[in-house]
Design a protein around this motif. Sequence first.
Motif, short mmCIF file in Angstrom:
data_model
loop_
_atom_site.label_atom_id
_atom_site.label_comp_id
_atom_site.label_asym_id
_atom_site.label_seq_id
_atom_site.Cartn_x
_atom_site.Cartn_y
_atom_site.Cartn_z
N VAL A 191 12.55 2.66 -15.02
CA VAL A 191 11.85 2.41 -16.28
C VAL A 191 11.29 3.73 -16.77
N LYS A 239 17.99 -7.62 -23.63
CA LYS A 239 16.56 -7.83 -23.80
C LYS A 239 15.95 -8.02 -22.42
N PRO A 240 14.65 -7.89 -22.30
CA PRO A 240 14.01 -8.09 -21.00
C PRO A 240 14.35 -9.46 -20.42
N GLY A 241 14.60 -9.48 -19.12
CA GLY A 241 14.90 -10.72 -18.42
C GLY A 241 16.37 -10.98 -18.21
N VAL A 282 17.09 -7.17 -13.11
CA VAL A 282 16.73 -7.78 -14.39
C VAL A 282 16.22 -6.69 -15.31
N LEU A 283 16.68 -6.70 -16.55
CA LEU A 283 16.28 -5.68 -17.52
C LEU A 283 14.79 -5.75 -17.81
N ARG A 284 14.20 -4.55 -17.93
CA ARG A 284 12.79 -4.43 -18.29
C ARG A 284 12.66 -3.44 -19.44
N ALA A 285 11.63 -3.61 -20.24
CA ALA A 285 11.39 -2.68 -21.35
C ALA A 285 11.23 -1.27 -20.78
N MET A 343 13.91 0.57 -19.80
CA MET A 343 15.15 0.95 -19.13
C MET A 343 16.10 1.57 -20.16
N GLU A 367 10.54 -4.42 -25.92
CA GLU A 367 9.83 -5.63 -25.50
C GLU A 367 10.56 -6.90 -25.94
N CYS A 396 16.50 -4.41 -27.93
CA CYS A 396 16.90 -3.07 -27.56
C CYS A 396 17.06 -2.21 -28.80
#
Length: 478
Positions: free
Chosen positions: A207, A341-343, A409-412, A414, A450, A453
């Motif tokens: 991140v 997107k996150p998650g 899992v994607l996080r803001a 990245m 958040e 992307c």
Amino acid sequence: MTALDNLDSAADLSSTGTQAPDTHDVKIDNSNRSTTPQSDRFLDYISNHWADRPEELPSALPVTAHTSGRRAALAALFPGKRLVIHAGAMKQRSNDTFYQYRPHSAFAHLTGWGSESEPGAILVLDPTPNGHEATLYFRERAGRDSDEFFANPEIGEFWIGPRPSLAQVAAALDVPTAPLEAFESAEGELTLENEELIQAASELRLVKDTYEIAEMQAAVDATAKGFEDVLAALPKASAHKRGERIVEGVFNQRARLDGNTVGYETIAAAGSHACTLHWIRNDGEVREGDLLLLDAGVELDSLYTADITRTVPISGTFSPVQRRVYEAVLEAADAARAIVKPGVRFGDVHEEAMKVIERHTREWGLLPSAENDPTAYYRRYMVHGTSHHLGMDVHDCAQARRELYLDGVLRAGMVFTIEPGLYFQPDDLTVPEEFRGIGVRIEDDIVVTEDGCVNLSAGIPRTASDVEAWIAKAQQGA
């Protein structure tokens, strides 16, 4: 013997041996880097009569607002442990020549010391009752009262230029410094050879903070200028039998002008060379009617790099079949980006792109029509992954655990690439002749926000029509 040992040995050899007569102040061995005067009169002459050099301390670099937090986060994972992060030594290219120095990415990330890092530097995080205390050890500049400053090719100012003092680096990086010779290893310390430490240092970069994202946008912007330079130079490239090297040289010049260097070896693949995923020989022709696949990125002095690919028609206009392939790849890239997107699971980004690639190759009649056969036959034409993390390394965070990377899992914050492609080898009998020798890849650099992307490279034309207009504009202004 290591590269540094070779350098030290050369320096040692040059400063020992039988003293020559005063009329021949130089002792010569087989290296021109070992030509060192021996007489006391010469040593006194070269060590004196220099203008005073004021010790000006620089302001702290902007990155220091983040580096102390990075060090604290890493150290917190290893309570009571001494952590030793080596920048690394220079790497020998041949005999007494060396590759341009680049420190280990973990060292650069934790210190903020990028392209100006000193070879052999060491960051030490010593445990304290309240956490860890950082000290940066490096070989300070040689004084003019020492023969090192003119006789040592590794660190001598005559050889490599002025170098910073301990106080200057401490001020710029906001970290205590000490001379390298003061460093002593300790029992039980962890280095980057420790699997847990290198893994943790890699995962720390998954991140990105605000400084890193700004640097990566700047790297993308510099890369965009390099691509425009290449488009303007296409006529020149087409006129040379090694036109791919014109392309490579033009882009690499931009990387050196606006950054530190290229982030990786530039891929300048024209015609069927575009079907070779890592084509870096770049010795082929750039012919009218073919496509040029340019995969390149500028690395900034901070060591953050872009990684962009565009595939352009050398003549300025796609043929119908080239456009068909190009638009299929673009659709795959857009489909993958749409789910970011996150998650979302990182691996799902690849799967989304592959749905489009599979559909098009099936519609074109390229795949076996076996019913209920789960075999991914389309992978014959798209054999690589769609995404990889990006940052200080072009394949950043590579030592992270699979469950945090491919299955993560994607996080803001990245940052990663989205780069689907289609590659029809020139001798592939499973595809119609009109497809053979066509290779297309479209690659963008994406940051997770958040609620979705942002495409950092959205300003570099992507649609077939926009690419054609881009070429025309670049060549009009050339």
